[in-house]
Design an enzyme around this catalytic site. Structure first.
Site, mmCIF file in Angstrom:
data_model
loop_
_atom_site.group_PDB
_atom_site.id
_atom_site.type_symbol
_atom_site.label_atom_id
_atom_site.label_comp_id
_atom_site.label_asym_id
_atom_site.label_seq_id
_atom_site.Cartn_x
_atom_site.Cartn_y
_atom_site.Cartn_z
ATOM 1 N N ARG A 118 -20.759 9.793 13.227
ATOM 2 C CA ARG A 118 -21.671 9.240 12.413
ATOM 3 C C ARG A 118 -22.379 8.092 13.026
ATOM 4 N NH1 ARG A 118 -17.295 4.908 9.353
ATOM 5 N NH2 ARG A 118 -16.401 4.373 11.158
ATOM 6 N N GLU A 157 -22.682 -0.860 8.113
ATOM 7 C CA GLU A 157 -22.418 -1.505 9.339
ATOM 8 C C GLU A 157 -23.543 -1.050 10.258
ATOM 9 O OE1 GLU A 157 -18.581 -0.381 10.428
ATOM 10 O OE2 GLU A 157 -17.634 -1.824 9.215
ATOM 11 N N GLU A 310 -14.448 -4.776 3.342
ATOM 12 C CA GLU A 310 -13.370 -3.639 3.865
ATOM 13 C C GLU A 310 -12.398 -4.417 4.819
ATOM 14 O OE1 GLU A 310 -14.762 -0.703 6.397
ATOM 15 O OE2 GLU A 310 -16.407 -0.225 5.302
ATOM 16 N N LYS A 359 -7.797 9.844 9.772
ATOM 17 C CA LYS A 359 -6.458 10.169 8.851
ATOM 18 C C LYS A 359 -5.170 9.609 8.959
ATOM 19 C CE LYS A 359 -5.234 14.310 11.761
ATOM 20 N NZ LYS A 359 -6.414 13.808 12.864
ATOM 21 N N PHE A 360 -5.143 8.684 10.232
ATOM 22 C CA PHE A 360 -3.930 7.739 10.336
ATOM 23 C C PHE A 360 -4.345 6.411 9.736
ATOM 24 C CE2 PHE A 360 -2.448 11.301 12.792
ATOM 25 C CZ PHE A 360 -1.477 11.828 12.025
ATOM 26 N N HIS A 361 -5.543 5.957 9.557
ATOM 27 C CA HIS A 361 -6.030 4.627 9.139
ATOM 28 C C HIS A 361 -5.187 4.421 7.786
ATOM 29 C CE1 HIS A 361 -8.389 1.273 8.077
ATOM 30 N NE2 HIS A 361 -8.922 1.224 9.115
#
Ligand code: GAL
Length: 688
Positions: A118, A157, A310, A359-361
């Protein structure tokens, strides 16, 4: 008179807003109703929606399809959940890069980045600008009257740094506007040095790799340009959205310690300041440093409440080692943000992803679902925030300001300095922590701000000082202010050109002395410092270890407060104290160990008559927010043990609902928090 967009927002979502990033496009639609049900259970009232949804909304160039988003917006509206709708410009879809490779960012080494992550867009690309605005306009027109729409979340951001030819052209345009003539640019950049003199604008480029070391003035202008260029992207979209939905506030999410965007400038352009922050549980200072960022957010927004946009519910996944937040610490960190002026507590993200880079956040709703500690803590916090609703819109009054200046950051970490690994962030946060431990309210300013409200001004390592900065410091002192300024300050002007007549040129006659030589200390070496005789600032027993840097200081009209006892500067001053006008300037010519810096800061505060918000044992953070009628005292125990303190006021403990009297003993377990509401008048009388 029409209300401001933020008043409209507050009327719609009063109190402290709870929620997080919602990425429903990652899930089958059967999951969405369950999301809404669980959001309601957790007390979620606002979600950031569609931040990375571009490819899901526009599969090929111009083929916009909002069917799924319509459904999600309707579901959320039906569930009473408001939406901070994103313009998805942070992650352009693959077709954009494929059809228009020039929309991809080029890094400093000249590599055009590829898709697959991104933030890969070139901020100057006309095609990128056109396509990102097209989808932003389509979203605005489609959802302008949708009951769920409460706010705009523009991009994500902003922090792009691009070295492509398009950016090169824009940089030249920016310089022409700034300097008018090539001669002026040559003068400001000092191009007589190493034969860099430009004879044609076509020779002027952004700082691509060079053989030796870079021209520091060009680097500084490139940093200014980079911040401005991105701001132009933001304001372009903001104005477009405003033209369609003038009553909907627009913001973007800032990041802690982001070097590429000058938030003092950006803060003036958003309707509300919003911050993403990920304090590292492995770092003992991370919550003190977070407090610094929170005070910065309040300050760049002109003192208005801001939004914690966030944070992680438990662990992140992007570092080498991702420690989980221990029980109660997510709550503590969240309430700390509210204590420093946030009117929201939000997370990245609502539901933990099953695939992809994060995916592990952690998420509010973990992979393990509702049968998890995280979910329990998330739900409990949602309930508690309702009890803190009255705090929202409350402001903080500070008598102390610390300078944190992006232009200085870019300049002081420049090239060919006495120390080329100087860490501005580390130096300023050390000073901030010394204030934080003393529980005084702090604003975070630049020397271009109005300083008249402050009694104490802390200026760490302000290498770049303009004439106007010099005048501002002088005025501050003449009006009776107390200044603490530390080493390698007042050295160069806005072009990174050394001030004339010796160091520190911009502080000559302010500090009552001058610097004969900058004298960095070898790595891992410290020299001792002790209080000087015949000084009135420090306790006679003051002792410190000084590292990193020594100024070879010569006293003129100042008094030496402390002196070195070791090394070739033994017997020479390390700290100066100078009367100027009705004020006092303290000059610190070295880096003191944290305890000693704390003692120095405490002495300056005491002399200036600045008291802590409330007496508290060590490890307990205290802040205060004030609304029209009430004061809210926040007591946050960062320690691992129980802490007790005696209240100086009566009121109501908002989290327990209990009335408390003056001299009541508040007992805080490890990580615990109390918030005491008192009417403004009652505090005043109990204090007398
Ligand atoms: C933020 C970003 C989010 C997510 C998060 C992970 O910086 O805005 O999209 O990546 O980090 O901690």
């Amino acid at each position: 008179m029409t209300d401001s967009p933020m008043s409209t927002f507050h009327r719609r979502l009063p109190g402290v807003v709870y929620g997080g990033d919602y990425n429903p496009e990652q899930w089958p639609r059967e999951v969405w109703p369950e999301d809404v049900r669980l959001m309601r259970e957790a007390g979620v009232r606002l979600v950031n929606l569609g931040v990375f949804s571009w490819s899901a909304l526009e599969a090929t160039d111009g083929e916009l399809d909002f069917t799924w988003l319509d459904e999600v917006m309707d579901l959320l509206a039906a569930g009473g959940i408001a939406v901070n709708l994103a313009t998805p410009n942070a992650a352009p879809p693959p077709w954009l890069a494929e059809n228009f490779p020039e929309t991809l960012l080029v890094d400093r080494q000249g590599t055009r980045v590829s898709i697959g992550s991104r933030g890969h867009f070139c901020p100057s690309s006309p095609v990128y600008r056109d396509r990102s605005r097209r989808i932003a306009r389509a979203l605005a027109e489609r959802y302008a009257d949708h009951p769920a729409l409460a706010m705009w979340h523009i991009g994500n951001e902003y922090h792009a740094h691009c070295f492509c030819d398009l950016c090169d052209d824009r940089f030249r345009g920016w310089l022409r506007e700034r300097y008018g003539t090539l001669e002026e640019l040559n003068r400001r950049w000092g191009t007589r040095f190493w034969s860099q003199h430009y004879s044609d604008w076509g020779q002027v480029h952004l700082p691509r790799p060079v053989r030796g070391s870079v021209n520091p003035s060009r680097e500084l202008d490139f940093a200014r340009f980079t911040s401005d260029l991105q701001l132009e992207l933001f304001t372009g979209e903001r104005d477009l959205l405003r033209s369609v939905t003038p009553q909907v506030p627009a913001t973007t999410n800032f990041m802690q310690f982001f070097r590429l965007v000058d938030l003092h400038r950006w803060g003036q352009e958003v309707d509300v300041v919003a911050l993403d922050i990920y304090p590292d549980p492995a770092n003992v200072n991370s919550l003190a440093d977070a407090a610094f960022q929170y005070d910065l957010m309040r300050s760049v927004g002109g003192g208005a409440p801001w939004m914690l946009m966030e944070q992680a519910a438990a662990a992140v996944s992007q570092w080498k080692l991702n420690l989980v937040k221990q029980p109660g610490r997510m709550r503590l960190g969240s309430l700390q943000a509210v204590a420093h002026g946030s009117d929201s507590v939000m997370f990245f993200q609502w539901r933990a992803s099953r695939q992809g880079q994060e995916k592990f956040h952690s998420a509010m709703l973990p992979h393990g679902g509702t049968d998890t500690r995280t979910w329990q803590e998330v739900r409990d916090l949602g309930e508690e925030l309702v009890r803190l609703g009255e705090v929202a819109t409350g402001r903080t009054a500070a008598q102390v300001a610390i300078v944190w200046d992006w232009t200085n950051w870019w300049a002081v970490e420049g090239v060919a300095h006495p120390i080329n690994s100087l860490d501005y962030r580390d130096i300023v946060t050390r000073h901030y922590r010394a204030l934080w431990r003393r529980n005084v309210a702090v604003d975070v300013v630049t020397l271009d701000d109005d300083l008249s409200a402050y009694r104490v001004l802390v200026v760490p390592n302000q290498y770049l000082m303009t004439q106007a900065h010099s005048a501002a410091v002088r005025r501050f002192l003449e009006d009776g202010g107390h200044l603490l300024v530390s080493f390698f300050s007042g050295i160069v002007d806005e072009d990174d050109r050394v001030h004339e007549h010796g160091h520190p040129g911009a502080l000559r006659n302010v500090i009552g002395g001058h610097v004969r030589d900058f004298s960095p200390l070898p790595v891992d070496t410290a020299v001792t410092v002790r209080a000087a005789a015949h000084q009135s600032l420090l306790d006679g027993g003051f002792r410190a270890a000084a590292a990193l840097w020594q100024d070879d200081l010569v006293t003129e009209s100042a008094t030496a407060v402390a002196e070195y006892t070791q090394g070739y500067l033994a017997g020479q001053p390390a700290i100066l104290d100078h009367h100027l006008g009705a004020g006092r300037a303290i000059y610190l010519g070295t880096q003191l160990d944290d305890d000693a810096l704390g003692e120095l800061v405490a002495a300056v505060l005491q002399r200036a008559g600045v008291e802590s918000v409330h007496a508290a044992p060590s490890g307990v953070e205290v802040t205060e927010r004030q609304t029209a009628n009430d004061r809210f005292l926040f007591l946050l125990n960062h320690g691992e043990g129980t802490a007790t303190l005696t209240l100086d006021r009566s009121g109501v403990d908002l989290l327990t609902g209990h009335a408390v009297e003056t001299r009541h003993e508040v007992v805080l377990g490890p990580g615990d928090v109390a918030v005491i509401r008192s009417p403004l008048s009652r505090v005043a009388s109990s204090g007398s």
